[in-house]
Design a protein around this motif. Sequence first.
Motif, PDB file in Angstrom:
ATOM      1  N   ILE A   1     -81.654  -4.297 -83.833  1.00 31.06           N
ATOM      2  CA  ILE A   1     -80.814  -5.018 -82.858  1.00 31.06           C
ATOM      3  C   ILE A   1     -81.384  -6.419 -82.737  1.00 31.06           C
ATOM      4  O   ILE A   1     -82.506  -6.623 -82.263  1.00 31.06           O
ATOM      5  CB  ILE A   1     -80.835  -4.305 -81.492  1.00 31.06           C
ATOM      6  CG1 ILE A   1     -80.267  -2.886 -81.619  1.00 31.06           C
ATOM      7  CG2 ILE A   1     -80.040  -5.101 -80.467  1.00 31.06           C
ATOM      8  CD1 ILE A   1     -80.334  -2.086 -80.334  1.00 31.06           C
ATOM      9  N   GLU A   2     -80.626  -7.369 -83.218  1.00 33.07           N
ATOM     10  CA  GLU A   2     -81.096  -8.753 -83.212  1.00 33.07           C
ATOM     11  C   GLU A   2     -81.044  -9.329 -81.796  1.00 33.07           C
ATOM     12  O   GLU A   2     -80.148  -8.995 -81.006  1.00 33.07           O
ATOM     13  CB  GLU A   2     -80.250  -9.613 -84.155  1.00 33.07           C
ATOM     14  CG  GLU A   2     -80.291  -9.168 -85.612  1.00 33.07           C
ATOM     15  CD  GLU A   2     -81.662  -9.330 -86.242  1.00 33.07           C
ATOM     16  OE1 GLU A   2     -82.516 -10.038 -85.651  1.00 33.07           O
ATOM     17  OE2 GLU A   2     -81.886  -8.748 -87.319  1.00 33.07           O
ATOM     18  N   PRO A   3     -82.002 -10.202 -81.456  1.00 36.40           N
ATOM     19  CA  PRO A   3     -82.009 -10.796 -80.109  1.00 36.40           C
ATOM     20  C   PRO A   3     -80.802 -11.701 -79.891  1.00 36.40           C
ATOM     21  O   PRO A   3     -80.345 -12.378 -80.813  1.00 36.40           O
ATOM     22  CB  PRO A   3     -83.316 -11.574 -80.079  1.00 36.40           C
ATOM     23  CG  PRO A   3     -83.670 -11.820 -81.513  1.00 36.40           C
ATOM     24  CD  PRO A   3     -83.133 -10.647 -82.270  1.00 36.40           C
ATOM     25  N   LYS A   4     -80.291 -11.690 -78.684  1.00 32.67           N
ATOM     26  CA  LYS A   4     -79.156 -12.523 -78.320  1.00 32.67           C
ATOM     27  C   LYS A   4     -79.549 -13.541 -77.253  1.00 32.67           C
ATOM     28  O   LYS A   4     -78.976 -14.621 -77.166  1.00 32.67           O
ATOM     29  CB  LYS A   4     -78.012 -11.650 -77.825  1.00 32.67           C
ATOM     30  CG  LYS A   4     -76.733 -12.391 -77.493  1.00 32.67           C
ATOM     31  CD  LYS A   4     -75.618 -11.427 -77.080  1.00 32.67           C
ATOM     32  CE  LYS A   4     -74.338 -12.183 -76.729  1.00 32.67           C
ATOM     33  NZ  LYS A   4     -73.254 -11.234 -76.309  1.00 32.67           N
ATOM     34  N   TYR A   5     -80.538 -13.172 -76.446  1.00 38.97           N
ATOM     35  CA  TYR A   5     -80.985 -14.039 -75.347  1.00 38.97           C
ATOM     36  C   TYR A   5     -82.456 -14.384 -75.531  1.00 38.97           C
ATOM     37  O   TYR A   5     -83.196 -13.664 -76.232  1.00 38.97           O
ATOM     38  CB  TYR A   5     -80.752 -13.348 -74.002  1.00 38.97           C
ATOM     39  CG  TYR A   5     -79.291 -13.035 -73.755  1.00 38.97           C
ATOM     40  CD1 TYR A   5     -78.375 -14.053 -73.533  1.00 38.97           C
ATOM     41  CD2 TYR A   5     -78.840 -11.715 -73.763  1.00 38.97           C
ATOM     42  CE1 TYR A   5     -77.035 -13.765 -73.318  1.00 38.97           C
ATOM     43  CE2 TYR A   5     -77.504 -11.420 -73.543  1.00 38.97           C
ATOM     44  CZ  TYR A   5     -76.606 -12.450 -73.324  1.00 38.97           C
ATOM     45  OH  TYR A   5     -75.283 -12.166 -73.128  1.00 38.97           O
ATOM     46  N   PRO A   6     -82.952 -15.475 -74.895  1.00 41.52           N
ATOM     47  CA  PRO A   6     -84.331 -15.945 -75.096  1.00 41.52           C
ATOM     48  C   PRO A   6     -85.402 -14.908 -74.766  1.00 41.52           C
ATOM     49  O   PRO A   6     -86.481 -14.908 -75.379  1.00 41.52           O
ATOM     50  CB  PRO A   6     -84.428 -17.154 -74.145  1.00 41.52           C
ATOM     51  CG  PRO A   6     -83.017 -17.630 -74.022  1.00 41.52           C
ATOM     52  CD  PRO A   6     -82.167 -16.414 -74.065  1.00 41.52           C
ATOM     53  N   ASP A   7     -85.132 -14.007 -73.812  1.00 37.38           N
ATOM     54  CA  ASP A   7     -86.158 -13.035 -73.413  1.00 37.38           C
ATOM     55  C   ASP A   7     -86.125 -11.758 -74.253  1.00 37.38           C
ATOM     56  O   ASP A   7     -86.859 -10.808 -73.972  1.00 37.38           O
ATOM     57  CB  ASP A   7     -86.010 -12.675 -71.941  1.00 37.38           C
ATOM     58  CG  ASP A   7     -84.668 -12.015 -71.624  1.00 37.38           C
ATOM     59  OD1 ASP A   7     -83.733 -12.181 -72.436  1.00 37.38           O
ATOM     60  OD2 ASP A   7     -84.564 -11.346 -70.582  1.00 37.38           O
ATOM     61  N   GLU A   8     -85.286 -11.714 -75.294  1.00 34.66           N
ATOM     62  CA  GLU A   8     -85.188 -10.529 -76.139  1.00 34.66           C
ATOM     63  C   GLU A   8     -85.985 -10.706 -77.438  1.00 34.66           C
ATOM     64  O   GLU A   8     -86.153 -11.821 -77.940  1.00 34.66           O
ATOM     65  CB  GLU A   8     -83.727 -10.233 -76.499  1.00 34.66           C
ATOM     66  CG  GLU A   8     -82.880  -9.766 -75.332  1.00 34.66           C
ATOM     67  CD  GLU A   8     -81.454  -9.418 -75.757  1.00 34.66           C
ATOM     68  OE1 GLU A   8     -80.717  -8.864 -74.924  1.00 34.66           O
ATOM     69  OE2 GLU A   8     -81.078  -9.713 -76.917  1.00 34.66           O
ATOM     70  N   LYS A   9     -86.447  -9.588 -77.952  1.00 36.81           N
ATOM     71  CA  LYS A   9     -87.090  -9.529 -79.256  1.00 36.81           C
ATOM     72  C   LYS A   9     -86.260  -8.617 -80.161  1.00 36.81           C
ATOM     73  O   LYS A   9     -85.498  -7.805 -79.671  1.00 36.81           O
ATOM     74  CB  LYS A   9     -88.510  -8.964 -79.131  1.00 36.81           C
ATOM     75  CG  LYS A   9     -89.453  -9.787 -78.280  1.00 36.81           C
ATOM     76  CD  LYS A   9     -90.815  -9.110 -78.209  1.00 36.81           C
ATOM     77  CE  LYS A   9     -91.781  -9.914 -77.354  1.00 36.81           C
ATOM     78  NZ  LYS A   9     -93.112  -9.235 -77.247  1.00 36.81           N
ATOM     79  N   PRO A  10     -86.411  -8.733 -81.469  1.00 37.15           N
ATOM     80  CA  PRO A  10     -85.722  -7.770 -82.346  1.00 37.15           C
ATOM     81  C   PRO A  10     -86.197  -6.353 -82.014  1.00 37.15           C
ATOM     82  O   PRO A  10     -87.395  -6.118 -81.851  1.00 37.15           O
ATOM     83  CB  PRO A  10     -86.156  -8.190 -83.753  1.00 37.15           C
ATOM     84  CG  PRO A  10     -86.584  -9.617 -83.612  1.00 37.15           C
ATOM     85  CD  PRO A  10     -87.166  -9.738 -82.242  1.00 37.15           C
ATOM     86  N   VAL A  11     -85.251  -5.434 -81.910  1.00 36.64           N
ATOM     87  CA  VAL A  11     -85.599  -4.037 -81.622  1.00 36.64           C
ATOM     88  C   VAL A  11     -85.316  -3.221 -82.868  1.00 36.64           C
ATOM     89  O   VAL A  11     -84.156  -3.079 -83.280  1.00 36.64           O
ATOM     90  CB  VAL A  11     -84.797  -3.490 -80.425  1.00 36.64           C
ATOM     91  CG1 VAL A  11     -85.163  -2.015 -80.171  1.00 36.64           C
ATOM     92  CG2 VAL A  11     -85.049  -4.319 -79.185  1.00 36.64           C
ATOM     93  N   TYR A  12     -86.390  -2.681 -83.460  1.00 31.04           N
ATOM     94  CA  TYR A  12     -86.252  -1.898 -84.690  1.00 31.04           C
ATOM     95  C   TYR A  12     -86.102  -0.425 -84.331  1.00 31.04           C
ATOM     96  O   TYR A  12     -86.934   0.146 -83.626  1.00 31.04           O
ATOM     97  CB  TYR A  12     -87.467  -2.112 -85.583  1.00 31.04           C
ATOM     98  CG  TYR A  12     -87.434  -1.298 -86.855  1.00 31.04           C
ATOM     99  CD1 TYR A  12     -86.634  -1.687 -87.926  1.00 31.04           C
ATOM    100  CD2 TYR A  12     -88.196  -0.136 -86.985  1.00 31.04           C
ATOM    101  CE1 TYR A  12     -86.587  -0.942 -89.103  1.00 31.04           C
ATOM    102  CE2 TYR A  12     -88.167   0.614 -88.159  1.00 31.04           C
ATOM    103  CZ  TYR A  12     -87.354   0.204 -89.203  1.00 31.04           C
ATOM    104  OH  TYR A  12     -87.310   0.943 -90.367  1.00 31.04           O
ATOM    105  N   LEU A  13     -85.022   0.183 -84.827  1.00 23.03           N
ATOM    106  CA  LEU A  13     -84.784   1.606 -84.590  1.00 23.03           C
ATOM    107  C   LEU A  13     -85.015   2.368 -85.879  1.00 23.03           C
ATOM    108  O   LEU A  13     -84.396   2.081 -86.906  1.00 23.03           O
ATOM    109  CB  LEU A  13     -83.351   1.834 -84.093  1.00 23.03           C
ATOM    110  CG  LEU A  13     -82.954   1.149 -82.783  1.00 23.03           C
ATOM    111  CD1 LEU A  13     -81.488   1.423 -82.455  1.00 23.03           C
ATOM    112  CD2 LEU A  13     -83.847   1.615 -81.636  1.00 23.03           C
TER     113      LEU A  13
END
Length: 533
Positions: free
Chosen positions: A406-418
Motif C-alpha cells: 500500500i503506497e503512501p498517500k499522505y505525508p505521515d504514511e509509510k509504504p505498508v508491505y503485506l
Amino acid sequence: MWWILATVAAVAVGYWLLTRPYKYWLEKGVKQGTPSLIFGDIGATIFRKQSFPDVMVMLYNACPNTRYSGVYQFFLPTLLVKDPDLIKQITVKDFDHFVDHRSFIPEDIDPLWDKNLLILRGKKWREMRTTLSPAFTSSKMKYMFTLISQSGEQFVNYFLKKDENLITIEMKDTFTRFTNDVIANTAFGAECDSLRDRENEFYLMGKEATDVGGIWRMLKLIGYLVIPRLYKFFKIPLFSRSVTDFFTNIVKSNIQSREKHGIVRPDMIHLLLQARKNELKHDESEPVQDTGFATVAESETNKDVQNTKREITDEDIISQALLFFFAGFETVSLLMCFMSYELAVNPDVQKRLIEEVDETLEACKGKLTYEALLGMKYLDMVVCETLRKWPNAVALDRICTKPYTIEPKYPDEKPVYLENNAVVWFPVFAIHRDPQYYPEPERFDPERFNDENKVNIKPCTYLPFGSGPRNCIGSRFALLETKILFFYVLSHFEVVPVEKTEIPLVLTKKQFNLTAENGFWLGLKRRVHLIRK
C-alpha cells in the motif's frame, strides 16, 4: 533465591512472548489501538461485554484521520481498511492480490464446507464462481419468482386465517420459517410449510446447521481460529453427521429422480444441473430492470464461461445448495427482522410504503408480477436503507494472495508491505454509520436512496453485499425474496410495536452476527378494510 529469579525471568519471558505479537503493526508504521493480551481487539465480544458491531465501530474510530489501522484477532494481525478509495483499489483494481476469504475451518475436515463457493480459493474459486454466475442473473430470478411468490402467499395466508386483529410474534423465529420454506423450495426442490408444521425436519436441520448462538457452538468456532491444527488432527467437522446426511440424501435423491423422470423445475438444483452439462450461459443482454440499487453487478472476469473446465459433482451441488441455505436461512431473515422493526418505529415510512403496495396491487389487478415488484421505487429505498443501517456483514475480509504494498498517500504514511496470507478487514457496519458519508447515521431515512441522492453515494461506502469479483453472488435473490415477503405482508397488515418491543433495539453481545439481544417482538395489525377475498 535462585527459584525466585527463575520465576521472575519466566514471567518476564512469558510476558514478552505474549506482548511481542502486538507490535506487528507498529513496526510497520501503522497506527493501532491498545489490544488486550491473548484476545487482541476482540476480547470484549468473546467475553460478551460488547457487541461485535460496537467493537467494530470502536476500532474504526480508534485511529481517526487514517486510511487504515492495525487490529488483532487474538494474535492474528489484521489490517482494518477504512478509506473507500483504498477498499475499491483492493477489491476491484488489485483484486488478483486479494482473491480469497480467510477460512476459519481447516481444510479436509468437512467436505461439504470445503467445496462451497464462500470457502474455495484461487483457481478452484474462479472456476466455480464462473460456472455458477449465470444461475444468479436477473433473468434467473424471474425464473424463480413464481416459487418465491407462492411461499409469500402461503406465509401471509397463515396469519390471515387467525381470528385476531393484532398478532404478536417474534419476527426472527417467524421469518426464519419463511426463509426456510423459500430455500427448501428453490434450492432443494422440497415443499415446506414451517409455520403450520413447526417441527418439520427441514426446518430443524436448517436451524441446527445455522445455530451460532449457543455457548458450545461459539467455543467450537473459536477453537477453529485458535487451535486449527488440533481440530484438523481430530477431524472435528463444522456440521453434525445428522445435518450432513440429511442434506446429502435430499439433494442426491432429488437429482436421481429428476434425471430418471426428466423433471424440470424452476429452482437452483435445475440450474446447477444445467451448469454441470455446460448448458448454463450468461444471457446475451440482461434486462435493464434489476432487483434494486443494492444489487451488486457481476464482474466481467466472472463471466468468462468459455475458459471454465470445472466438472460439477453431486458433492459440489450439495455444497452450494447448503451454502445457499446457510446464507438465506439466517442473513435474509435478519434483513427482514430489521426492516420490520424500522417500519414499526417509523410509521410515516410504513404508511408511504403501504400506499405504494396498494397502488401496485391495483395496477397489476390483484396478482403481483415480477416487473411490478421491481418497479416499486419506494420499496427499494426502504430495503436499501435497512441494509445501510443494518448490513448483513459487520465486516468483510480478504486474504493477501500475492505480496502487496500500500503506497503512501499522505505525508505521515509509510509504504505498508503485506505478505502472503495477510488478513484485511473492511468495517462495513462502521462505514455505514460514518456521518461523513451518511449524515445522522442513526436515523432511518429511505430518502438517502431516492433517484436524486443515490447517485451521490460515494463508491465503497455502501457495501451490503461486498465489492468486486468476490461480492455476494446471491444479492439478487436476497433482495427479491425480501421484497416479495413485505409486499404480501403489507397488503394485509401493518407492522406495529407491541408491549414486548424493545425500543431502541439493543444488539446482542452473544454472537458475532448482527441481531437483537432479546429478539424482534412486533405485531401484525390487520388492515380490516382492505382484506381481499
